[in-house]
Write a protein that holds these residues in place. Structure first.
Motif, PDB file in Angstrom:
ATOM      1  N   GLY A  19       6.340   1.658   4.268  1.00 35.72           N
ATOM      2  CA  GLY A  19       5.979   2.229   5.556  1.00 35.72           C
ATOM      3  C   GLY A  19       5.115   3.478   5.428  1.00 35.72           C
ATOM      4  N   PRO A  20       5.003   4.185   6.513  1.00 35.94           N
ATOM      5  CA  PRO A  20       4.096   5.339   6.563  1.00 35.94           C
ATOM      6  C   PRO A  20       4.374   6.367   5.478  1.00 35.94           C
ATOM      7  N   TRP A  21       3.323   6.952   5.012  1.00 39.49           N
ATOM      8  CA  TRP A  21       3.438   7.969   3.965  1.00 39.49           C
ATOM      9  C   TRP A  21       3.766   9.325   4.586  1.00 39.49           C
ATOM     10  N   THR A  22       4.546  10.085   3.861  1.00 34.89           N
ATOM     11  CA  THR A  22       4.851  11.443   4.311  1.00 34.89           C
ATOM     12  C   THR A  22       3.857  12.416   3.695  1.00 34.89           C
ATOM     13  N   LEU A  23       3.813  13.586   4.263  1.00 32.99           N
ATOM     14  CA  LEU A  23       2.926  14.622   3.737  1.00 32.99           C
ATOM     15  C   LEU A  23       3.268  14.931   2.276  1.00 32.99           C
ATOM     16  N   GLU A  24       4.553  14.953   1.988  1.00 36.54           N
ATOM     17  CA  GLU A  24       4.975  15.238   0.610  1.00 36.54           C
ATOM     18  C   GLU A  24       4.461  14.166  -0.342  1.00 36.54           C
ATOM     19  N   GLU A  25       4.554  12.932   0.087  1.00 36.84           N
ATOM     20  CA  GLU A  25       4.069  11.843  -0.759  1.00 36.84           C
ATOM     21  C   GLU A  25       2.565  11.956  -0.984  1.00 36.84           C
ATOM     22  N   ASP A  26       1.855  12.261   0.083  1.00 42.59           N
ATOM     23  CA  ASP A  26       0.412  12.423  -0.051  1.00 42.59           C
ATOM     24  C   ASP A  26       0.081  13.540  -1.034  1.00 42.59           C
ATOM     25  N   ASN A  27       0.800  14.622  -0.905  1.00 42.30           N
ATOM     26  CA  ASN A  27       0.555  15.754  -1.805  1.00 42.30           C
ATOM     27  C   ASN A  27       0.847  15.379  -3.246  1.00 42.30           C
ATOM     28  N   LEU A  28       1.946  14.676  -3.433  1.00 40.89           N
ATOM     29  CA  LEU A  28       2.283  14.225  -4.783  1.00 40.89           C
ATOM     30  C   LEU A  28       1.170  13.371  -5.359  1.00 40.89           C
ATOM     31  N   LEU A  29       0.722  12.458  -4.550  1.00 44.17           N
ATOM     32  CA  LEU A  29      -0.314  11.538  -5.008  1.00 44.17           C
ATOM     33  C   LEU A  29      -1.608  12.283  -5.315  1.00 44.17           C
ATOM     34  N   MET A  30      -1.995  13.158  -4.418  1.00 46.28           N
ATOM     35  CA  MET A  30      -3.249  13.891  -4.620  1.00 46.28           C
ATOM     36  C   MET A  30      -3.166  14.801  -5.848  1.00 46.28           C
ATOM     37  N   ASN A  31      -2.022  15.426  -5.991  1.00 44.66           N
ATOM     38  CA  ASN A  31      -1.869  16.310  -7.151  1.00 44.66           C
ATOM     39  C   ASN A  31      -1.923  15.526  -8.457  1.00 44.66           C
ATOM     40  N   ILE A  33      -3.389  12.686  -9.018  1.00 45.70           N
ATOM     41  CA  ILE A  33      -4.747  12.202  -9.272  1.00 45.70           C
ATOM     42  C   ILE A  33      -5.665  13.357  -9.676  1.00 45.70           C
ATOM     43  N   ALA A  34      -5.412  14.511  -9.086  1.00 48.36           N
ATOM     44  CA  ALA A  34      -6.209  15.685  -9.466  1.00 48.36           C
ATOM     45  C   ALA A  34      -6.022  15.998 -10.945  1.00 48.36           C
ATOM     46  N   CYS A  35      -4.812  15.761 -11.435  1.00 60.29           N
ATOM     47  CA  CYS A  35      -4.525  16.071 -12.841  1.00 60.29           C
ATOM     48  C   CYS A  35      -4.927  14.944 -13.783  1.00 60.29           C
ATOM     49  N   HIS A  36      -4.723  13.721 -13.353  1.00 62.17           N
ATOM     50  CA  HIS A  36      -4.870  12.600 -14.274  1.00 62.17           C
ATOM     51  C   HIS A  36      -5.995  11.647 -13.915  1.00 62.17           C
ATOM     52  N   GLU A  38      -8.082   8.886 -11.221  1.00 60.30           N
ATOM     53  CA  GLU A  38      -7.725   7.618 -10.588  1.00 60.30           C
ATOM     54  C   GLU A  38      -7.420   6.558 -11.632  1.00 60.30           C
ATOM     55  N   GLY A  39      -6.825   5.491 -11.159  1.00 62.83           N
ATOM     56  CA  GLY A  39      -6.572   4.359 -12.030  1.00 62.83           C
ATOM     57  C   GLY A  39      -5.173   4.358 -12.602  1.00 62.83           C
ATOM     58  N   ARG A  40      -4.861   3.301 -13.328  1.00 69.55           N
ATOM     59  CA  ARG A  40      -3.528   3.136 -13.918  1.00 69.55           C
ATOM     60  C   ARG A  40      -2.460   3.383 -12.858  1.00 69.55           C
ATOM     61  N   TRP A  41      -2.544   2.616 -11.837  1.00 71.37           N
ATOM     62  CA  TRP A  41      -1.743   2.868 -10.636  1.00 71.37           C
ATOM     63  C   TRP A  41      -0.249   2.659 -10.871  1.00 71.37           C
ATOM     64  N   ASN A  42       0.065   1.679 -11.680  1.00 73.34           N
ATOM     65  CA  ASN A  42       1.495   1.468 -11.935  1.00 73.34           C
ATOM     66  C   ASN A  42       2.090   2.633 -12.715  1.00 73.34           C
ATOM     67  N   LEU A  43       1.302   3.116 -13.662  1.00 76.62           N
ATOM     68  CA  LEU A  43       1.770   4.286 -14.416  1.00 76.62           C
ATOM     69  C   LEU A  43       1.927   5.476 -13.470  1.00 76.62           C
ATOM     70  N   LEU A  44       0.933   5.626 -12.632  1.00 78.19           N
ATOM     71  CA  LEU A  44       0.985   6.703 -11.645  1.00 78.19           C
ATOM     72  C   LEU A  44       2.251   6.606 -10.798  1.00 78.19           C
ATOM     73  N   ALA A  45       2.523   5.377 -10.355  1.00 78.94           N
ATOM     74  CA  ALA A  45       3.687   5.190  -9.491  1.00 78.94           C
ATOM     75  C   ALA A  45       4.970   5.586 -10.224  1.00 78.94           C
ATOM     76  N   ARG A  46       5.015   5.289 -11.521  1.00 81.28           N
ATOM     77  CA  ARG A  46       6.235   5.587 -12.290  1.00 81.28           C
ATOM     78  C   ARG A  46       6.358   7.078 -12.589  1.00 81.28           C
ATOM     79  N   CYS A  47       5.218   7.686 -12.890  1.00 75.64           N
ATOM     80  CA  CYS A  47       5.274   9.054 -13.420  1.00 75.64           C
ATOM     81  C   CYS A  47       5.115  10.150 -12.365  1.00 75.64           C
ATOM     82  N   SER A  48       4.634   9.783 -11.230  1.00 76.95           N
ATOM     83  CA  SER A  48       4.319  10.831 -10.255  1.00 76.95           C
ATOM     84  C   SER A  48       5.533  11.266  -9.459  1.00 76.95           C
ATOM     85  N   GLY A  49       6.585  10.486  -9.559  1.00 78.49           N
ATOM     86  CA  GLY A  49       7.750  10.802  -8.749  1.00 78.49           C
ATOM     87  C   GLY A  49       7.735  10.108  -7.405  1.00 78.49           C
TER      88      GLY A  49
END
Length: 341
Positions: A19-31, A33-36, A38-49
């Motif tokens: 469902g809809p993304w929360t602001l916290e989730e967006d921030n997590l995702l943006m942060n 990606i800013a560090c690592h 784009e790409g490797r989305w499954n890894l991102l999903a596992r490691c980003s929290g």
DNA sequence: AAATCCGACAACCGCATCGGA
DNA sequence: TTCCGATGCGGTTGTCGGATT
């Protein structure tokens, strides 16, 4: 043991958010990606929290959070571009989106389904039919330009308003200019779009639909690449360089939306509809068509596929059974189809 | 004022394709 | 060459807010 594994798996699945993304989730995702990057989305999903699938993360990023996403209503030139490219490529949304910087395939797809297909429904034709394609070319696009001229304070070269120039780009050789309904404040991180609302701790700052600003935009691609000749044969393109080009300079920045191609639901082809137009064109042996096309042989190429018939150029697809059937619904049998159409 | 309808858009799902092991 | 995970794409659904009744 298998039961344990299974329950663990279920547990994992239970934890996945949807469902809809929360602001916290967006921030997590943006942060992340800013560090690592784009790409490797499954890894991102596992490691980003994030308790999201990699797919979901990718989609959220590409369709919403990516910094160069352009939000707000589609500009007229973007609409024209979508109509043209769709007639060329069909539902290749991703491919079409590549020609509209800042726009996502999802957005284009939604535009097509909510706006364009609606018009097709109202006309009782298939949105992918030749009839509708010609309708778009010969009726929608010119009216788009007309409305732009009528409602805008922008300077539009009157020559452009000649339907012939819808396709040919005659009247101006200016480079593309940008503007229109882009709202810089709606970029991710500084505000959120029309429907975005966070289920937790919402803090959207602006509503963006229909707003305008003079924010700098990436270049809109030159329309000159949109020659119809490759699809529609030798009559579908004008002579010489620059042919097949919309003048995006003249069109740039004009806010226009919600053009009606036909009657509203429930109406059966009221005055001045597409079919009236088609009728007038066909019944005069292509006369109206030739008017549309710029008065004759000099510019016989503005409305898509053109065949020579009885000394005149007419759109190929107009001779389809589909068109005749559609027209017959409106006109009955008391009109003669001129020019052997 | 409440209920319903409808348009718009975000998000999900399934399938196809790609690339590396 | 085959397998498998990652990624991309297009179709569809869910949800929200505004408009209408």
């Amino acid at each position: 043991m298998a039961a344990v594994t299974s329950s663990k798996h279920e547990e994992e699945m239970m934890e996945l958010r949807r469902g809809p993304w929360t602001l916290e989730e967006d921030n997590l995702l943006m942060n992340y990606i800013a560090c690592h990057g784009e790409g490797r989305w499954n890894l991102l999903a596992r490691c980003s929290g994030l308790k999201r699938t990699g797919k979901s993360c990718r989609l959220r990023w590409l369709n919403y959070l990516k910094p160069d996403i352009k939000r707000g209503n589609l500009t007229p030139e973007e609409q024209l571009l979508i109509l043209e490219l769709h007639s060329k490529w069909g539902n290749r949304w991703s491919r079409i989106a590549q020609h509209l910087p800042g726009r996502t395939d999802n957005e284009i797809k939604n535009y097509w389904r909510t706006r364009v297909q609606k018009q097709a429904r109202q006309l009782r034709v298939d949105a992918n039919s030749a009839v509708f394609r010609d309708a778009v070319r010969c009726y929608w696009m010119p009216r788009l330009l007309e409305k732009m001229a009528a409602t805008s304070a922008h300077q539009v070269d009157p020559a452009l308003l000649h339907p012939a120039h819808v396709a040919t780009g005659l009247g101006s050789a200016s480079p593309p200019v940008h503007g229109g309904q882009h709202d810089a404040t709606s970029a991710p991180g500084s505000g959120y779009g029309h429907h975005q609302s966070y289920p937790v701790d919402p803090s959207p700052s602006t509503s963006t639909s229909g707003s305008t600003s003079a924010a700098a935009l990436p270049p809109v691609p030159c329309f000159s690449e949109l020659s119809w000749v490759d699809q529609y044969g030798p009559y579908a393109d004008l002579d010489g360089p620059g042919a097949g080009a919309f003048d995006s300079a003249a069109l740039g920045g004009l806010g226009l939306d919600g053009l009606d191609l036909g009657p509203a639901d429930g109406d059966v082809y009221p005055d001045s509809t597409l079919l009236d137009y088609l009728n007038s064109a066909c019944c005069t042996g292509g006369g109206a068509m030739m008017t549309m096309m710029g008065g004759g042989n000099g510019a016989h190429s503005t409305c898509g596929a053109m065949d020579e018939y009885d000394g005149a150029y007419v759109p190929s697809s107009w001779r389809t059974d589909e068109l005749c059937q559609a027209a017959a619904r409106k006109l009955g049998d008391h009109h003669q189809w001129g020019g052997g159409i």
